[in-house]
Design a protein around this motif. Structure first.
Motif, short mmCIF file in Angstrom:
data_model
loop_
_atom_site.label_atom_id
_atom_site.label_comp_id
_atom_site.label_asym_id
_atom_site.label_seq_id
_atom_site.Cartn_x
_atom_site.Cartn_y
_atom_site.Cartn_z
N SER A 106 0.85 -1.19 0.00
CA SER A 106 0.00 0.00 0.00
C SER A 106 0.88 1.24 0.00
O SER A 106 2.07 1.18 0.35
N ASN A 107 0.29 2.35 -0.40
CA ASN A 107 0.99 3.62 -0.45
C ASN A 107 -0.05 4.72 -0.32
O ASN A 107 -0.92 4.87 -1.18
N GLY A 108 0.00 5.47 0.76
CA GLY A 108 -0.99 6.52 0.99
C GLY A 108 -2.38 5.93 1.11
O GLY A 108 -2.60 4.99 1.88
N ASN A 109 -3.30 6.46 0.32
CA ASN A 109 -4.70 6.00 0.36
C ASN A 109 -4.97 4.85 -0.60
O ASN A 109 -6.13 4.50 -0.84
N PHE A 110 -3.92 4.25 -1.17
CA PHE A 110 -4.09 3.23 -2.21
C PHE A 110 -3.39 1.93 -1.84
O PHE A 110 -2.40 1.94 -1.12
N ARG A 111 -3.94 0.83 -2.36
CA ARG A 111 -3.31 -0.47 -2.13
C ARG A 111 -3.31 -1.29 -3.41
O ARG A 111 -4.22 -1.20 -4.22
N LEU A 112 -2.26 -2.06 -3.56
CA LEU A 112 -2.06 -2.92 -4.72
C LEU A 112 -2.44 -4.33 -4.34
O LEU A 112 -1.97 -4.85 -3.33
N GLN A 113 -3.27 -4.97 -5.16
CA GLN A 113 -3.69 -6.34 -4.93
C GLN A 113 -3.44 -7.17 -6.18
O GLN A 113 -3.37 -6.64 -7.29
N GLN A 114 -3.31 -8.50 -5.98
CA GLN A 114 -3.18 -9.42 -7.10
C GLN A 114 -4.28 -10.47 -7.00
O GLN A 114 -4.53 -11.02 -5.92
N ASN A 115 -4.91 -10.75 -8.14
CA ASN A 115 -5.94 -11.77 -8.20
C ASN A 115 -5.29 -13.14 -8.12
O ASN A 115 -4.31 -13.42 -8.82
N LEU A 116 -5.82 -14.00 -7.27
CA LEU A 116 -5.23 -15.32 -7.05
C LEU A 116 -5.39 -16.25 -8.24
O LEU A 116 -4.59 -17.17 -8.40
N ILE A 117 -6.37 -16.01 -9.08
CA ILE A 117 -6.61 -16.91 -10.21
C ILE A 117 -6.03 -16.34 -11.50
O ILE A 117 -5.19 -16.96 -12.14
N SER A 118 -6.46 -15.15 -11.89
CA SER A 118 -5.99 -14.58 -13.16
C SER A 118 -4.58 -14.00 -13.05
O SER A 118 -3.92 -13.80 -14.06
N LYS A 119 -4.15 -13.70 -11.83
CA LYS A 119 -2.82 -13.13 -11.55
C LYS A 119 -2.68 -11.68 -11.99
O LYS A 119 -1.58 -11.16 -12.03
N HIS A 120 -3.78 -11.01 -12.34
CA HIS A 120 -3.65 -9.60 -12.69
C HIS A 120 -3.66 -8.74 -11.43
O HIS A 120 -4.02 -9.20 -10.35
N TYR A 121 -3.21 -7.51 -11.58
CA TYR A 121 -3.07 -6.58 -10.47
C TYR A 121 -4.11 -5.48 -10.59
O TYR A 121 -4.55 -5.14 -11.68
N ARG A 122 -4.46 -4.92 -9.43
CA ARG A 122 -5.33 -3.76 -9.43
C ARG A 122 -4.95 -2.88 -8.26
O ARG A 122 -4.37 -3.34 -7.27
N ILE A 123 -5.28 -1.60 -8.39
CA ILE A 123 -5.06 -0.64 -7.32
C ILE A 123 -6.42 -0.12 -6.89
O ILE A 123 -7.22 0.33 -7.72
N LEU A 124 -6.68 -0.19 -5.58
CA LEU A 124 -7.92 0.30 -5.00
C LEU A 124 -7.62 1.46 -4.06
O LEU A 124 -6.54 1.51 -3.45
N ASP A 125 -8.61 2.35 -3.93
CA ASP A 125 -8.48 3.41 -2.93
C ASP A 125 -9.11 2.93 -1.62
O ASP A 125 -9.55 1.78 -1.51
N LYS A 126 -9.15 3.81 -0.63
CA LYS A 126 -9.68 3.44 0.70
C LYS A 126 -11.14 2.99 0.63
O LYS A 126 -11.59 2.23 1.46
N GLU A 127 -11.86 3.52 -0.33
CA GLU A 127 -13.29 3.19 -0.43
C GLU A 127 -13.55 2.04 -1.39
O GLU A 127 -14.69 1.80 -1.78
N ASN A 128 -12.49 1.36 -1.82
CA ASN A 128 -12.56 0.18 -2.68
C ASN A 128 -12.93 0.46 -4.13
O ASN A 128 -13.46 -0.42 -4.82
N TYR A 129 -12.66 1.69 -4.60
CA TYR A 129 -12.83 1.98 -6.02
C TYR A 129 -11.54 1.58 -6.75
O TYR A 129 -10.45 1.86 -6.27
N ARG A 130 -11.70 0.95 -7.89
CA ARG A 130 -10.56 0.52 -8.69
C ARG A 130 -10.03 1.71 -9.49
O ARG A 130 -10.76 2.39 -10.19
N TRP A 131 -8.71 1.94 -9.41
CA TRP A 131 -8.05 3.03 -10.13
C TRP A 131 -7.17 2.54 -11.25
O TRP A 131 -6.84 3.30 -12.17
#
Length: 154
Positions: A106-131
């Protein structure tokens, strides 16, 4: 994840997807805009579904358990990434990654996640919106740094 892999997965799961909805072959073929003969060929593994049929299937049946088990909880997002490489815009409120996702950093108000199946990455804000979404880990980490530094100024 590659286009050919997704085409193969959807082709192999076509009959299961159809039966999950209790659709006849006629109804499924009509929904997808293909002939019943083509659907039968796909279901029997004689031909692979075209990219257009795959896109239609995922768009219309993205809530299918079979698709989600093979492509992750957001099959449509996987198709967007294959078509566009990165998705870099605030959109879609998510569930926050309670299932299918692992938190990378995570960094500031954002966090980086990886999907366990597709292995793609996404960044979400504190309110769980995908950026941001991408299959490229380095690109996702770079975007996380950018977003995190912007949130420090806000």
């Amino acid at each position: 994840m590659k286009k050919e892999f997704v085409m193969q997965v959807v082709s192999e799961k076509m009959k299961v997807i159809r039966t999950e909805r209790d659709f006849s072959q006629e109804k499924m073929a009509e929904c997808l805009g293909i002939s019943k003969k083509t659907l039968v060929q796909i279901e029997k593994g004689r031909v692979m579904a075209s990219w257009n049929v795959v896109v239609a299937t995922v768009a219309l049946f993205s809530d299918s358990d079979s698709l989600q088990n093979k492509l992750g909880d957001e099959p449509l997002e996987v198709l967007r990434l294959i078509a566009h490489t990165n998705v870099n815009e605030p959109r879609d409120k998510t569930m926050g990654g309670r299932m299918w996702w692992v938190e990378i950093e995570s960094n500031g108000n954002f966090r980086l996640q990886q999907n366990l199946i597709s292995k793609h990455y996404r960044i979400l804000d504190k309110e769980n919106y995908r950026w941001f979404s991408s299959f490229d880990q380095a690109g996702a980490r770079e975007r996380l740094k950018e977003l995190g530094s912007q949130s420090e100024w806000q």
